[in-house]
Scaffold this motif. Sequence first.
Motif, short mmCIF file in Angstrom:
data_model
loop_
_atom_site.label_atom_id
_atom_site.label_comp_id
_atom_site.label_asym_id
_atom_site.label_seq_id
_atom_site.Cartn_x
_atom_site.Cartn_y
_atom_site.Cartn_z
N TYR A 323 0.84 -1.20 0.00
CA TYR A 323 0.00 0.00 0.00
C TYR A 323 0.87 1.25 0.00
O TYR A 323 1.84 1.35 0.77
CB TYR A 323 -0.91 0.02 1.22
CG TYR A 323 -2.07 -0.94 1.19
CD1 TYR A 323 -2.35 -1.70 0.07
CD2 TYR A 323 -2.89 -1.09 2.30
CE1 TYR A 323 -3.42 -2.59 0.05
CE2 TYR A 323 -3.96 -1.98 2.29
CZ TYR A 323 -4.22 -2.72 1.17
OH TYR A 323 -5.26 -3.60 1.15
N ARG A 547 -5.86 1.34 -4.20
CA ARG A 547 -5.80 1.77 -2.81
C ARG A 547 -6.37 3.19 -2.65
O ARG A 547 -7.07 3.48 -1.68
CB ARG A 547 -4.35 1.72 -2.31
CG ARG A 547 -4.14 2.22 -0.88
CD ARG A 547 -4.93 1.42 0.15
NE ARG A 547 -4.56 1.79 1.50
CZ ARG A 547 -5.23 1.46 2.60
NH1 ARG A 547 -6.32 0.71 2.50
NH2 ARG A 547 -4.82 1.83 3.79
N SER A 585 -6.47 -6.52 -3.86
CA SER A 585 -6.98 -5.15 -3.82
C SER A 585 -8.26 -5.00 -4.64
O SER A 585 -9.24 -4.40 -4.19
CB SER A 585 -5.91 -4.18 -4.34
OG SER A 585 -4.82 -4.11 -3.45
#
Length: 905
Positions: A323, A547, A585
């Motif tokens: 991330y 993200r 994700s």
Amino acid sequence: MRICTSASILFFTFIIFSGLLFTGCNNGDESSLVVQESNDPKVKKLKLLPGFTAQHLFSPSENKMGSWVSMVFDDKGRMIVSDQYGSLYRLTIPAISKDTVKPKVEIEKLTIGKAGTPALDSLRNAVTMGYAQGLLYAFNSLYVMVNHRQDSAFPTGSGLYRLQDSDNDDQFDQITMIKLLNGEGEHGPHSIKLAPDGQSIYLISGNHTDLPEFDVYKYPKTWKEDNLFPLIKDPNGHATDRMAPGGWIARINPEGSKWELISAGYRNAFDIAFNEDGELFTYDSDMEWDFGMPWYRPTRICHVTSGSEYGWRTGNSKWSPSYPDNLPPVLNIGQGSPTNLVSAQQARFPEKYRRSLLAFDWSFGIIYSVQLKPQGASYTATAEEFISGSPLPLTDGTIGPDGALYFLTGGRRLESDLYRVYYGDNTGANDSLPANSDAEAATARKTRKDLEAFQNSNDTAAISTAWPQLKNEDRFIRYAARMAIEHQPVSLWQARALAEKDPVALVQAMIALVRNGSPAVKKDVYNALTAVDFKSLNEAQQIDVVRAIELTILRLGQPDAAQKDAVIAYLDAAFPAKTNLLNRSLSNVLVGLGSPAAVEKTIALMESAKDDTSYQKTVSSSSDLILRNPQYGIDIANTLAKTPPAQQIFYATVLSEAKAGWNPSLQEKYFSWFKNAFGYKGGNSYIGFVNFARKTALAKLPKGEMTKYDTLSGSKLLSESGRGLAAASTWPKGPGRNWKLEDALKVAEADSGTRNFEAGKNHFIAMQCASCHAMKGEGGAVGPDLSQLGTRFSKKDILESIIEPNKVISDQYAAKIFTLKDGNSVVGRLKNEDNDNYFISQNPFAPETVRTVAKKDVVNVKSSEVSLMMRGMINPLNPSELNDLMAYLISGADKDHEAYKPKSK
């Protein structure tokens, strides 16, 4: 010294009955380290690199001085130490000499107060200061980091204290409380270090220590949990009330009047250290109960840059190192219990080791030499074993004024010892090392530090300076640039962020905006992000985009109906992707958005996903640790024999919150998966995590369907609490004990009752004997067939082989030690070899799992003196159960054997 322990029932049973956490440890990795010739058994158990010498100096536990966990040298070259649950002591240690006589250490207990006063005299046997997990001598003072809940024995609570000698009588008589801290125990306040410039102090605390109010927040006070992934707090209750940002690192001035938050997001890092470039590092812990889960993060070396975040969150919400809003570790070490980190630059060691950080692991008794290599604004690293021993519960260490390494063992009231290690005749240089010579890296670090200078300041130059660096190829520089911008008023840069055209800079700017902006910009942020050409980006950049969308959902809210369709279509076109990390994700965000196609696509992935073995590659392979510690080793062996499918678990957890896109066929596949998942072996919280996801999904079904899918998903396999499997009737009842040969032999010789054949067989299986040994054609082949055991050996011989497995090892079943060029080693049975490779089996509980080692990487092969059979295997058994097992062994699995006939009185 982590509060968490390993997983299996066998582990807990052994802990309870052994009395000491490290009784009978095996050491399975002898690498290029050698055993020093010594008459002192405490030295003889150590393994050191050639050229190094170890001395055992003192045993505080043998002298009723507790178990020492922290140490420091004062300005007169004396050592000050602290008992974990007691007083401070000051030691005068003789210089290194060629004399073979053990050095005599002079010790005094420090009692803080004015000498000769009645009040002080009455406290000579009391603890006036101690319980310290951090000590620092600086500014003519002793700084003490107390880690303790106030009680009648020691009314001083956790916090930072300053001790001074006001009348120059060489005794501390003045105590200043700098700051009380709300936290105690093994995740409480920890270490203290002096900054390289000698002007300030850095300190570190674990994730059970509340953040105090800071005067300066280098890491902006905008942290949140920031995870769309369905939250499951630890089913066994660990850290369930601990929220963002976790463990933290601060800087203070000598008086403690100014506190700055430097970094956060750690689990339970005990110590910090500066390298020769003046850069700060820490060694953070794993959560071993998470082992086998997709959110498990190994112990790791982290580069502590100003304003950094390392993503620890409670339960399953730990952030992925990929991330962009946190930083990646410099090096993943592996499983263990970090307790200390030392810069060796002042040691009289060869330069290779002076330029290393020494990382201490309490669980497996290893000091790693971590060798850093500059890379951009940060570093890469390699590591090798520097010192190891068994048992060797390492607590603290430091380089002394003489250039030797001093270290302590102990903690949790275990046997405690003080050692000294030096190289050659200890006459090498220990002057200050020059900084690393990589000019390009030095320039990159300067760029990063220039950006960090804008933290906590309203500087009009910050935005213009930092903005071009948002697209820098160096991740640490991009992070520092975003932090510099986040420290400036949003009104000054919001329009520029939304107008940005470069995709990399845009994504970083949007992350900054959603972390600091208002919901009014939500629509603009979604529009900006979905305008990025996703296919033109590399995988890391694509993860950043996803993200950023996730953070927008969490911070600003879901897109409105029309825009939601556009966001879903944007991400759905890329799902499924080619890699596990990107699929994690995408599945997480698409299910969170309610994508109609996400369930079907994710189910398909869940059925076929394979784990990526290169993800979070570690220095120490888990299989290399099996023989180092019987308590943890048995657990590791069991887990590796039936490793959970982490990627599938991630998808199953994501789908537990999915509301749209289901049909009966998909539900059948999904809930059937759980029943199979309960057959794997993970960390202590594994079953509870999986079951929580199962129950979350079941709660979304119509009431009429819940019973069907509850049964289909394996509810009958679970214990009443749902945190484990239903207890097997074959498991011994106990209570067991830490069996010694003489005690076990007395029980076996005194047995005169009728033994239970089925019970003996069950114990043979439950104690893992069948994993390695066969009886009448059933069982493993790692060790010898035991069918004729009773015809060849006495009860004493059998018990000795079980309780003291290292005493005699047959060449046929001995392990080999393969020493590698990089200084590490691989231990296991050689199953096969060809011209290029060795094929090695390391796990006696999964002998079919083979590790391939290239012959070109091996410098030496020798037989191990450590048996593949671990000590303590029979400790869960009570005397009657031990006799049932002995009867089964002696009988060769023959229920009509003499062993099952009543004995005459």
